[in-house]
Design an enzyme around this catalytic site. Structure first.
Site, PDB file in Angstrom:
ATOM      1  N   ARG A 101      15.474  17.135  47.461  1.00 35.88           N
ATOM      2  CA  ARG A 101      16.206  15.929  47.884  1.00 35.88           C
ATOM      3  C   ARG A 101      17.460  16.319  48.667  1.00 35.88           C
ATOM      4  NH1 ARG A 101      15.342  12.529  42.221  1.00 35.88           N
ATOM      5  NH2 ARG A 101      13.624  11.243  42.996  1.00 35.88           N
ATOM      6  N   GLY A 139      -1.141  12.289  31.305  1.00 35.89           N
ATOM      7  CA  GLY A 139      -0.453  11.146  31.894  1.00 35.89           C
ATOM      8  C   GLY A 139      -1.049  10.957  33.280  1.00 35.89           C
ATOM      9  N   ALA A 140      -1.685   9.807  33.484  1.00 35.63           N
ATOM     10  CA  ALA A 140      -2.357   9.554  34.771  1.00 35.63           C
ATOM     11  C   ALA A 140      -1.689   8.400  35.496  1.00 35.63           C
ATOM     12  CB  ALA A 140      -3.833   9.248  34.533  1.00 35.63           C
ATOM     13  N   ASN A 164      10.856  12.313  31.262  1.00 30.20           N
ATOM     14  CA  ASN A 164      12.295  12.171  31.007  1.00 30.20           C
ATOM     15  C   ASN A 164      12.593  11.768  29.571  1.00 30.20           C
ATOM     16  OD1 ASN A 164      13.799  12.846  33.274  1.00 30.20           O
ATOM     17  ND2 ASN A 164      13.322  10.908  34.301  1.00 30.20           N
ATOM     18  N   ASP A 187      -5.194  10.243  29.813  1.00 28.09           N
ATOM     19  CA  ASP A 187      -4.219   9.178  29.557  1.00 28.09           C
ATOM     20  C   ASP A 187      -4.727   8.369  28.367  1.00 28.09           C
ATOM     21  OD1 ASP A 187      -1.837   7.864  31.611  1.00 28.09           O
ATOM     22  OD2 ASP A 187      -2.536   6.596  29.953  1.00 28.09           O
ATOM     23  N   HIS A 244      18.986  17.650  34.530  1.00 27.49           N
ATOM     24  CA  HIS A 244      18.441  16.661  35.455  1.00 27.49           C
ATOM     25  C   HIS A 244      19.051  15.312  35.100  1.00 27.49           C
ATOM     26  CE1 HIS A 244      15.689  14.691  38.113  1.00 27.49           C
ATOM     27  NE2 HIS A 244      15.113  14.014  37.141  1.00 27.49           N
ATOM     28  N   ASN A 251       9.658   8.705  23.660  1.00 28.58           N
ATOM     29  CA  ASN A 251       9.083   9.816  24.424  1.00 28.58           C
ATOM     30  C   ASN A 251       8.999  11.098  23.605  1.00 28.58           C
ATOM     31  OD1 ASN A 251       8.567   8.186  26.553  1.00 28.58           O
ATOM     32  ND2 ASN A 251      10.127   9.006  27.913  1.00 28.58           N
TER      33      ASN A 251
HETATM   34  O1  TXD Z   1      12.314  15.129  38.022  1.00 30.93           O
HETATM   35  C1  TXD Z   1      11.735  14.663  37.086  1.00 30.93           C
HETATM   36  N1  TXD Z   1      11.511  15.375  36.005  1.00 30.93           N
HETATM   37  C2  TXD Z   1      11.260  13.271  37.123  1.00 30.93           C
HETATM   38  C3  TXD Z   1      10.810  12.690  35.888  1.00 30.93           C
HETATM   39  C4  TXD Z   1      11.185  12.522  38.330  1.00 30.93           C
HETATM   40  C5  TXD Z   1      10.612  11.295  38.343  1.00 30.93           C
HETATM   41  C6  TXD Z   1      10.063  10.661  37.162  1.00 30.93           C
HETATM   42  N2  TXD Z   1      10.298  11.377  35.963  1.00 30.93           N
HETATM   43  C7  TXD Z   1       9.653  10.964  34.712  1.00 30.93           C
HETATM   44  O2  TXD Z   1       8.265  11.287  34.766  1.00 30.93           O
HETATM   45  C8  TXD Z   1       9.650   9.485  34.422  1.00 30.93           C
HETATM   46  O3  TXD Z   1      10.895   9.084  33.906  1.00 30.93           O
HETATM   47  C9  TXD Z   1       8.548   9.400  33.390  1.00 30.93           C
HETATM   48  O4  TXD Z   1       9.038   9.803  32.104  1.00 30.93           O
HETATM   49  C10 TXD Z   1       7.545  10.460  33.847  1.00 30.93           C
HETATM   50  C11 TXD Z   1       6.287   9.906  34.459  1.00 30.93           C
HETATM   51  O5  TXD Z   1       6.575   9.123  35.562  1.00 30.93           O
HETATM   52  P1  TXD Z   1       5.471   8.157  36.220  1.00 30.93           P
HETATM   53  O6  TXD Z   1       6.106   7.463  37.366  1.00 30.93           O
HETATM   54  O7  TXD Z   1       4.203   8.905  36.425  1.00 30.93           O
HETATM   55  O8  TXD Z   1       5.284   7.124  35.037  1.00 30.93           O
HETATM   56  P2  TXD Z   1       4.055   6.152  34.716  1.00 30.93           P
HETATM   57  O9  TXD Z   1       3.386   5.716  35.977  1.00 30.93           O
HETATM   58  O10 TXD Z   1       4.600   5.124  33.791  1.00 30.93           O
HETATM   59  O11 TXD Z   1       3.003   7.087  33.952  1.00 30.93           O
HETATM   60  C12 TXD Z   1       3.178   7.500  32.643  1.00 30.93           C
HETATM   61  C13 TXD Z   1       1.812   7.507  32.016  1.00 30.93           C
HETATM   62  C14 TXD Z   1       1.171   6.101  31.877  1.00 30.93           C
HETATM   63  O12 TXD Z   1      -0.057   6.070  32.581  1.00 30.93           O
HETATM   64  C15 TXD Z   1       0.972   5.928  30.372  1.00 30.93           C
HETATM   65  O13 TXD Z   1      -0.243   5.237  30.050  1.00 30.93           O
HETATM   66  C16 TXD Z   1       0.911   7.369  29.928  1.00 30.93           C
HETATM   67  O14 TXD Z   1       1.898   8.033  30.686  1.00 30.93           O
HETATM   68  N3  TXD Z   1       1.144   7.564  28.487  1.00 30.93           N
HETATM   69  C17 TXD Z   1       0.495   8.504  27.793  1.00 30.93           C
HETATM   70  N4  TXD Z   1      -0.404   9.436  28.171  1.00 30.93           N
HETATM   71  C18 TXD Z   1      -0.880  10.245  27.220  1.00 30.93           C
HETATM   72  N5  TXD Z   1      -0.494  10.178  25.925  1.00 30.93           N
HETATM   73  C19 TXD Z   1       0.395   9.274  25.508  1.00 30.93           C
HETATM   74  N6  TXD Z   1       0.779   9.206  24.233  1.00 30.93           N
HETATM   75  C20 TXD Z   1       0.939   8.384  26.468  1.00 30.93           C
HETATM   76  N7  TXD Z   1       1.827   7.357  26.405  1.00 30.93           N
HETATM   77  C21 TXD Z   1       1.936   6.871  27.651  1.00 30.93           C
END
Ligand code: TXD
Length: 314
Positions: free
Chosen positions: A152, A10-11, A121, A34, A176, A96
């Site tokens: 936090r 995940g980037a 999440n 990604d 969480h 997810n």
């Molecule tokens: O405390 C905690 N655990 C958290 C969790 C705090 C903040 C955010 N939290 C969760 O982290 C949030 O609810 C998301 O489920 C994740 C990732 O957050 P982010 O802000 O990095 O989300 P993005 O920017 O949407 O990035 C997710 C990336 C995006 O680039 C997609 O193209 C990619 O995931 N993606 C995938 N990568 C690989 N393989 C698959 N199948 C895939 N599907 C989507």
């Protein structure tokens, strides 16, 4: 000694920030994966362009090919979709879970010795699913939430007191989500119990704001959720493992009877070192703290049971 390899699955917002932090700290070479074509390559190249400024010698690569994850020492998973308007929590769980299943199957084949940190999440359910899918020892599959929630809480207390955030230590346990348990009784500033420095009402208000901090950031950003502090939190965990720091951090760990709970993941203080979760620490909870923790566990169990049903049907 060869350099360690860190794979970021995940980037997006958190993944990209973690790549920068891992490079700055020289934790190891960083592979960012990604499904979005070009995006992990672009972010990695962008960070590499800054490497001479930072003075880092680690390598960064972006990829859409799982093969490049092979042999990773640490894998941090943020892959997933955010909740969109009209999407229920169950819809998000479904999407997810499917993503975590694909990631987990690949990690099982390509990085069988890695420490896996899940960030996606709903956190406690996704880390539970990841451990189930990979079959890795639970000491090596953990979730990031408590480090962030505690940070936090500490930062808000520091603001209120007008003191350095570095001097405030707090403990936030449980799942969480809205039911997380900020433990006021265990918060200290410079070793002084916080209850001697702030009155009960202020502390209750700060504790409540902590539990709602994720939503507060979403409301302000309007697109997406918090990413700087989540990235810092996950990298702190990776560093504790790679440098065998034996840090006491709160993370989602699989409970085996601790706090009267078995078989689910929830936020508890652990010692994190080269063996992963080296010890789960059981702190004393009074009746109301235990009741709040139990309530949080009940919420986590609901999602975990969903994962169990789902994994039977696939
Ligand atoms: O405390 C905690 N655990 C958290 C969790 C705090 C903040 C955010 N939290 C969760 O982290 C949030 O609810 C998301 O489920 C994740 C990732 O957050 P982010 O802000 O990095 O989300 P993005 O920017 O949407 O990035 C997710 C990336 C995006 O680039 C997609 O193209 C990619 O995931 N993606 C995938 N990568 C690989 N393989 C698959 N199948 C895939 N599907 C989507």
């Amino acid at each position: 000694m060869s350099r360690k390899k860190i794979a970021l699955i995940g980037a997006g917002q958190i993944g990209g920030t973690m790549a920068l932090l891992a490079a700055q700290k020289e934790l190891g070479d960083v592979v960012t994966f990604d499904i979005a074509e070009g995006m992990p390559q672009g972010k990695s190249l962008d960070i590499l362009h800054g490497a001479p400024i930072v003075g880092t010698s680690v390598q960064l690569r972006g990829t859409n090919d799982y093969e490049e994850v092979r042999g990773a020492d640490v894998v941090i998973v943020t892959a997933g979709l955010p909740r969109k308007p009209g999407m229920s929590r169950d819809d998000l769980l479904d999407v997810n879970y499917g993503i975590i299943r694909t990631v987990g199957e690949n990690l099982k084949a390509l990085a069988p010795d890695a420490l896996v940190i899940v960030v996606t999440n709903p956190l406690d359910a996704m880390v539970y699913a990841m451990q189930k899918i990979t079959g890795f020892d639970a000491t090596r599959v953990i979730g990031m939430a408590g480090v962030l929630d505690s940070s936090r809480f500490s930062s808000l207390i520091a603001q209120e007191l007008g003191v350095s955030a570095a001097d405030v230590t707090t403990l936030v346990m449980g799942g969480h989500g809205d039911t997380m348990v900020p433990l006021i009784r265990y918060a200290t500033a410079g070793g002084i119990p916080i209850t001697q420095l702030l009155d009960k009402e202020r502390l209750e208000a700060i504790s409540q704001r902590t539990a709602q901090s994720g939503g507060e950031i979403v409301g302000l950003l309007k697109t997406g959720s918090a990413f700087y502090s989540p990235a810092l939190s996950a990298i702190k965990m990776a560093e504790a493992y790679l440098r065998d720091q034996k840090r006491i951090v709160t993370c989602a760990a699989k409970l085996k009877g601790e706090y009267g709970v078995s078989g689910v993941y929830a936020g508890v203080p652990v010692v994190l070192g080269a063996k992963g979760v080296e010890r789960i620490i059981e702190v004393e909870l009074d009746a109301s703290e235990q009741a709040a923790f139990d309530k949080s566990i009940a919420a986590v169990k609901e999602l975990t049971e969903w994962v169990d049903k789902k994994s039977v049907s696939v």
